[in-house]
Design a protein around this motif. Structure first.
Motif: not given
Length: 248
Positions: A131-144
């Motif tokens: 609940n108290n963690i802000e999550v930022i996913l860094i986007g770009g090409l995705f490695s399968k």
């Protein structure tokens, strides 16, 4: 070398490094490429790994929900619990991906308040449970293969971050050779992550100690913390005892 011995060797490499290249196995085992391809296919048919173009991947690398396939999970839980002591309220943390980092996230205190940047969608899913963690996913090409985002766009975003701490796993670590890997894109990504952080912690099982692969990420002196399942005074860690490195 007997087939079973080759299979055991391949699975050890998979378990340690999460992925293997057919070309590397040909050299290490001194057999033909056709032999390695047959071996990999047989291991796939047994449900032990995923076969991909040019090599194979660990099954445990592809899910945050199935703990039963995680190699050396007990050791990774010990590492994870140690690493959580590095996290304090209000910190900005940057993480990589992999099973050890996933285990670290699962061991975080429920009440922790922090901001986490990550290049791993699987890690982001686990972090989102707090609940108290802000999550930022860094986007770009995705490695399968590696299950993380990568490429120039990711590296540009990383250059705009200054995290308090970077947490990453490794395929190999060596007292003289430092952190190394076999994937060029992943190497560049790890370098950018280290540059984006004030301090860094490498989380790895002791079986990855004293191993050097082809591509260098950084020297040992560039790491702030080395976290293994061993006691900090264990003889196996004696070569890593340098002034700038804290061993947990």
């Amino acid at each position: 070398m007997l087939k079973k011995e080759r299979h055991d060797f391949i699975m050890r490499q998979i378990n340690l490094h999460n992925r293997v290249l057919t070309s590397d196995l040909v050299q290490l085992l001194n057999v033909s490429e056709d032999t390695i391809r047959r071996d990999l296919q047989e291991l796939v048919d047994m449900g032990l790994l995923f076969k991909v173009h040019g090599g194979a991947l660990s099954k445990s690398y592809h899910s945050s929900f199935d703990d039963s396939t995680v190699y050396a999970r007990d050791s990774k839980i010990i590492i994870a619990k140690k690493a959580t002591n590095l996290i304090k309220d209000g910190m900005v943390v940057l993480t990589g991906g992999g099973t050890t980092i996933l285990e670290f996230v699962k061991q975080l205190p429920e009440s922790i308040q922090a901001t986490f940047f990550t290049i791993s969608p699987l890690v982001a899913v686990e972090l989102a449970k707090y609940n108290n963690i802000e999550v930022i996913l860094i986007g770009g090409l995705f490695s399968k293969n590696s299950q993380i985002t990568y490429g120039g766009h990711v590296i540009t975003q990383l250059s705009e971050i200054k995290a308090d701490l970077c947490l990453m796993g490794t395929s190999a670590i060596h007292p003289e050779e430092g952190l190394t890997d076999t994937d060029w894109e992943i190497n560049q990504l790890k370098k950018a992550m280290l540059a984006a952080s004030k301090k860094s912690a490498v989380l790895c099982i002791s079986e990855k100690l004293d191993i050097a692969l082809r591509l260098k990420v950084c020297a040992i002196e560039s790491i702030s913390y080395l976290v293994t399942e061993l006691d900090a005074t264990d003889e196996a860690l004696s070569g890593y005892t340098i002034k700038s490195l804290n061993i947990l």
